[in-house]
Design an enzyme around this catalytic site. Structure first.
Site, PDB file in Angstrom:
ATOM      1  N   HIS A 379       3.028 -10.644  -8.809  1.00  0.00           N
ATOM      2  CA  HIS A 379       2.468 -10.102  -7.507  1.00  0.00           C
ATOM      3  C   HIS A 379       3.336 -10.577  -6.266  1.00  0.00           C
ATOM      4  O   HIS A 379       3.432 -11.757  -5.957  1.00  0.00           O
ATOM      5  CB  HIS A 379       0.842 -10.453  -7.643  1.00  0.00           C
ATOM      6  CG  HIS A 379       0.328  -9.971  -6.602  1.00  0.00           C
ATOM      7  ND1 HIS A 379      -0.611 -10.622  -5.497  1.00  0.00           N
ATOM      8  CD2 HIS A 379       0.031  -8.853  -6.459  1.00  0.00           C
ATOM      9  CE1 HIS A 379      -1.262  -9.877  -4.703  1.00  0.00           C
ATOM     10  NE2 HIS A 379      -0.937  -8.608  -5.260  1.00  0.00           N
ATOM     11  N   HIS A 380       3.548  -9.651  -5.515  1.00  0.00           N
ATOM     12  CA  HIS A 380       3.656  -9.943  -3.862  1.00  0.00           C
ATOM     13  C   HIS A 380       3.066  -9.107  -3.035  1.00  0.00           C
ATOM     14  O   HIS A 380       2.871  -8.064  -2.724  1.00  0.00           O
ATOM     15  CB  HIS A 380       5.356  -9.207  -3.921  1.00  0.00           C
ATOM     16  CG  HIS A 380       6.432  -9.822  -4.635  1.00  0.00           C
ATOM     17  ND1 HIS A 380       7.476  -9.138  -4.891  1.00  0.00           N
ATOM     18  CD2 HIS A 380       6.296 -10.984  -5.351  1.00  0.00           C
ATOM     19  CE1 HIS A 380       8.287  -9.985  -5.505  1.00  0.00           C
ATOM     20  NE2 HIS A 380       7.634 -11.073  -6.066  1.00  0.00           N
ATOM     21  N   GLU A 381       1.977 -10.004  -2.497  1.00  0.00           N
ATOM     22  CA  GLU A 381       1.179  -9.263  -1.291  1.00  0.00           C
ATOM     23  C   GLU A 381       1.949 -10.032  -0.131  1.00  0.00           C
ATOM     24  O   GLU A 381       2.358 -11.112   0.255  1.00  0.00           O
ATOM     25  CB  GLU A 381      -0.047 -10.060  -1.329  1.00  0.00           C
ATOM     26  CG  GLU A 381      -0.950  -9.823   0.105  1.00  0.00           C
ATOM     27  CD  GLU A 381      -0.997  -8.325   0.245  1.00  0.00           C
ATOM     28  OE1 GLU A 381      -1.823  -7.592  -0.665  1.00  0.00           O
ATOM     29  OE2 GLU A 381      -0.481  -7.783   1.282  1.00  0.00           O
ATOM     30  N   HIS A 460       0.712  -1.291  -3.900  1.00  0.00           N
ATOM     31  CA  HIS A 460      -0.586  -1.127  -3.134  1.00  0.00           C
ATOM     32  C   HIS A 460      -0.500  -1.060  -1.625  1.00  0.00           C
ATOM     33  O   HIS A 460       0.559  -1.655  -1.295  1.00  0.00           O
ATOM     34  CB  HIS A 460      -1.758  -2.455  -3.486  1.00  0.00           C
ATOM     35  CG  HIS A 460      -2.421  -1.922  -5.034  1.00  0.00           C
ATOM     36  ND1 HIS A 460      -3.714  -1.930  -5.074  1.00  0.00           N
ATOM     37  CD2 HIS A 460      -1.971  -1.645  -6.209  1.00  0.00           C
ATOM     38  CE1 HIS A 460      -4.013  -1.722  -6.430  1.00  0.00           C
ATOM     39  NE2 HIS A 460      -2.910  -1.634  -7.104  1.00  0.00           N
ATOM     40  N   GLU A 461      -1.450  -0.376  -0.919  1.00  0.00           N
ATOM     41  CA  GLU A 461      -0.976   0.036   0.290  1.00  0.00           C
ATOM     42  C   GLU A 461       0.337   0.789   0.377  1.00  0.00           C
ATOM     43  O   GLU A 461       1.056   0.330   1.277  1.00  0.00           O
ATOM     44  CB  GLU A 461      -1.167  -1.038   1.324  1.00  0.00           C
ATOM     45  CG  GLU A 461      -2.536  -1.943   1.458  1.00  0.00           C
ATOM     46  CD  GLU A 461      -2.539  -2.680   0.106  1.00  0.00           C
ATOM     47  OE1 GLU A 461      -1.748  -3.375  -0.358  1.00  0.00           O
ATOM     48  OE2 GLU A 461      -3.867  -2.959  -0.257  1.00  0.00           O
ATOM     49  N   GLU A 479      -1.538   2.477  -5.175  1.00  0.00           N
ATOM     50  CA  GLU A 479      -3.024   2.521  -4.887  1.00  0.00           C
ATOM     51  C   GLU A 479      -3.024   3.938  -3.742  1.00  0.00           C
ATOM     52  O   GLU A 479      -2.614   5.008  -4.542  1.00  0.00           O
ATOM     53  CB  GLU A 479      -3.237   1.541  -4.162  1.00  0.00           C
ATOM     54  CG  GLU A 479      -4.666   1.208  -3.783  1.00  0.00           C
ATOM     55  CD  GLU A 479      -5.131   0.165  -2.940  1.00  0.00           C
ATOM     56  OE1 GLU A 479      -6.244  -0.402  -3.140  1.00  0.00           O
ATOM     57  OE2 GLU A 479      -4.440   0.035  -1.941  1.00  0.00           O
ATOM     58  N   GLU A 485     -12.076  -1.393  -6.339  1.00  0.00           N
ATOM     59  CA  GLU A 485     -12.136  -2.672  -5.419  1.00  0.00           C
ATOM     60  C   GLU A 485     -13.167  -2.313  -4.328  1.00  0.00           C
ATOM     61  O   GLU A 485     -13.776  -3.206  -3.925  1.00  0.00           O
ATOM     62  CB  GLU A 485     -10.965  -3.347  -4.773  1.00  0.00           C
ATOM     63  CG  GLU A 485     -10.191  -2.585  -3.784  1.00  0.00           C
ATOM     64  CD  GLU A 485      -8.764  -2.823  -3.408  1.00  0.00           C
ATOM     65  OE1 GLU A 485      -8.155  -3.260  -4.372  1.00  0.00           O
ATOM     66  OE2 GLU A 485      -8.287  -2.885  -2.437  1.00  0.00           O
TER      67      GLU A 485
END
Ligand code: NOJ
Length: 681
Positions: A379-381, A460-461, A479, A485
């Protein structure tokens, strides 16, 4: 087989009706003649119209490009060349909703030249398919056009009537994450695409784009009445696209379908993208995953440090054990790295993508996962810290590769416009949109780098999908809409029952959606969220695995919420890679019945969902192989099921069926039904 199959490439001329440059009228028809594009010069300005079975779909609409500080392609044009061709191939997807896809179209390339000196050239390429039309601008290499800045794309989409439409507003802080508006075209504000419409006669249309590469994404501007115009998302300084010849625009696409389901099975967007740039795609594997994720959204875990830190060694091992026991190949772990403490949404510049949180032991956990036949999903936010991410991303992919992690979920949380632009590794004062050319290029850079490291992506985004997965099939899913969510924390309580019956005809026309279905505990009162809930029945959560396509689908709920639930068996067995897809019945935003054949067995699956209205259907199982008997395992809404008052009632039963069977489906308000058909012989 990972090859593109060239079957036939005949040159057909009978479909063209090209005039010479005196009348400047050109026309091109789709292979079965149902769709027709007519192009002409109106006072030296190019215009196109589109007809479906001779009924106008797009009335005369301008084409053209306005450039900064140089004569442009908006007027004073003549057509100097028209080249026709035809194309027909069937190609194979490495994964998807349909293994073999036919790409069949007639093409017309018109060269437009400015009458004023210097005589500069713009090529407009039109393609007519049986499921819609497309066109793009090409800026050929030429003496008088080197670097250029597009200030406006003048493409119009004028409609003959005030069609019903489904859309989400562009230029909003939450990017693509809104409930869909349902209005006449005349009431549309600035809208993202795919932009879906239905005419009074029931014809279905979707305006979108294909192959968005090194260009700004297209939104649609309402110019009053039934007229829409391309509105390119600008750079901070107002430029739309910065380019140098040769360059091409994305394809402007109009999918045309006699019924709603045909929009879903139109592969026009994929067909307009280039074949895979990854030659060996064997490592790219669709599948399902569980993960340390939902707990953060309902507030029982945290991403950052503290007693509730979700990504701790013991908890990760618990999820790995659960995945191994139930046959899920992936375990997503969010909050594994440093940088989450404090306001992580604002922390984009302090995330480390290589340093683990002290209670997350990457070497040991990846070893443990491998021992159990499972892989961690990384995961890379970024919290839109693009510079911070770009300086680390290669080392981060290397780290994951070293530990056998071949799937990464990336994230770009943050206001739609507030992306700080970096130039030569240095921050600037300029704030960019998620959907302008700067970010289009960033997302692509990460995709190509990921491919080099053997990494599949779940973004995502994201930037919206425009079929790039054909060229970069490691870009699995995204996403780019309101996902599950929102049910956990959205101030409006969550997604309405008709959100999931709208997105198959809107957002999902662009491509796969990581919606994260499979929530079984539909209320979160114990987690302290009494105002939020999932507004579906439990059976509808199962059906979402069919009605929303994602090659990576999550079983999103906490493992403990699946314990002792017979319905969990459906999530365990539903595939994410399909041989074929057929829509059996559909009405935009109201209901969908879809059947898909597993790519790796003879099994078929059916998913059916409804909005708030209960519905009964008679479904002929003609998609099944004639002469075979199948065992249908049916997960239906139980007696008196209702998303609002009785969402948990599920009935599971078996029935023998054949292709001659007509099955009765009974869907509760906000309900659904999921079925597996397995041959018994
Ligand atoms: C928003 C994403 O949609 C969600 O899935 C993720 O958990 C958070 N960002 C944190 O990255």
């Amino acid at each position: 087989m990972k090859i593109e199959l060239l079957l036939i490439l005949p040159l057909l001329t009978i479909f063209f009706n090209c005039s010479n440059t005196t009348t400047n009228n050109y026309e091109i028809q789709s292979p079965n003649s149902s769709n027709r594009i007519v192009i002409k010069l109106n006072d030296a300005v190019p215009e196109y119209s589109v007809y479906h079975n001779d009924v106008p779909v797009i009335t005369p609409s301008k084409l053209g490009i306005a450039l900064r500080s140089q004569p442009d392609f908006s007027q004073g044009l003549e057509i100097t060349d028209a080249v026709q061709s035809s194309f027909d191939e069937t190609w194979e997807q490495p994964w998807g909703v349909q293994r073999l896809i036919r790409n069949h179209y007639n093409e017309l390339r018109l060269t437009l030249v400015t009458t004023a000196e210097p005589r500069r050239k713009l090529v407009v390429v039109f393609r007519a398919f049986d499921d819609g039309v497309a066109f793009r601008y090409e800026f050929p290499e030429q003496g008088h056009l080197n670097d250029f800045v597009i200030m406006d794309e003048l493409t119009e989409f004028n409609l003959p009537a005030d069609n019903e439409s489904w859309w989400i507003g562009a230029y909003q802080w939450n990017r693509y994450e809104y409930l869909y508006e349902h209005t006449p075209v005349s009431s549309v504000g600035k809208s993202h695409t795919p932009f879906t419409m239905q005419t009074a006669d029931g014809l279905c249309l979707s305006i979108h784009e294909a192959a968005l590469t090194d260009y700004a994404s297209m939104t649609l501007e309402n110019r009053g009445g039934n007229s829409l115009k391309c509105d390119l998302v600008p750079w901070a300084e107002g430029d739309k696209v910065r380019a140098a010849a040769p360059h091409v625009s994305p394809w402007r696409t109009i999918q045309i379908a006699d019924k709603p389901g045909d929009l879903i099975t139109s592969y026009l967007i994929l067909n307009l993208n280039e074949p895979s740039r990854i030659t060996d795609t064997n490592w790219i594997q669709p599948g399902k995953y569980v993960g340390i994720w939902w707990g953060m959204h309902i507030g029982t875990f945290t991403w950052g440090s503290g007693d509730k830190h979700g990504a701790n060694n013991a908890n990760v091992k618990r999820y790995i054990d659960f995945a191994a026991e139930h046959g899920f190949p992936g375990v997503l772990v969010e909050g594994w790295n440093t940088g989450w403490d404090g306001d992580w949404v604002a922390n984009g510049n302090i995330f480390s993508f290589t340093e683990a949180h002290p209670d997350f032991d990457l070497p040991e956990l990846s070893r443990y996962a491998a021992e159990k036949g499972v892989r961690i999903i990384g995961h890379h936010e970024t919290s839109k810290g693009i510079g911070n991410y770009e300086t680390q991303v290669e080392a981060a992919f290397q780290l994951y590769q070293d530990y056998g992690i071949n799937t990464v979920k990336t994230g770009y949380v943050g206001h739609g416009q507030n992306i700080q632009r970096y130039e030569n590794g240095e921050p600037t004062d300029h704030l960019e949109w998620h959907h302008g050319q700067y970010m289009v290029n960033h997302y692509r850079k990460v995709t190509e780098l990921a491919a080099r490291y053997g990494i599949m992506l779940d973004v995502h985004e994201p930037i919206k999908d425009t079929g790039i997965r054909r060229t970069w099939p490691n870009l699995m899913t995204r996403e780019g809409a309101r996902g599950q969510e929102f049910n956990a924390w959205s101030e409006d309580g969550g997604n309405s029952p008709d959100h999931t019956t709208t997105i198959p005809f809107t957002r999902c026309l662009a491509g796969p959606f990581d919606f994260t279905p499979g929530i079984f505990d539909l209320h979160f009162t114990e987690a302290g969220r009494p105002a939020n809930r999932v507004s579906t029945t439990l059976a509808k959560q199962l059906a979402l695995y069919l009605t929303i396509y994602s090659p990576l689908h999550m079983a999103a709920d906490l493992p403990e919420n699946y314990t002792g639930q017979p319905a969990f068996e459906f999530i365990k067995m539903v595939p994410t890679d399909w041989e074929r897809t057929e829509v059996l019945n559909a009405a935009i935003s109201q209901y969908l019945i879809i059947a898909r054949r597993d790519r790796h067995s003879a099994d078929w699956f059916l998913g059916s969902i409804t909005d708030e209205s209960p519905r009964n259907f008679q479904v002929a199982l003609t998609f099944l192989e004639p002469g075979r008997t199948y065992r249908a395992t049916i997960y239906a809404d139980g007696p008196h099921a209702d998303w609002d008052t009785n969402p948990y009632a599920v009935t599971i039963f078996e029935q023998e069926v054949t292709s001659a069977t007509v099955l009765s489906l009974k869907l509760a308000p906000g309900g659904g039904q999921a079925i597996r058909f397995t041959p018994t012989d």
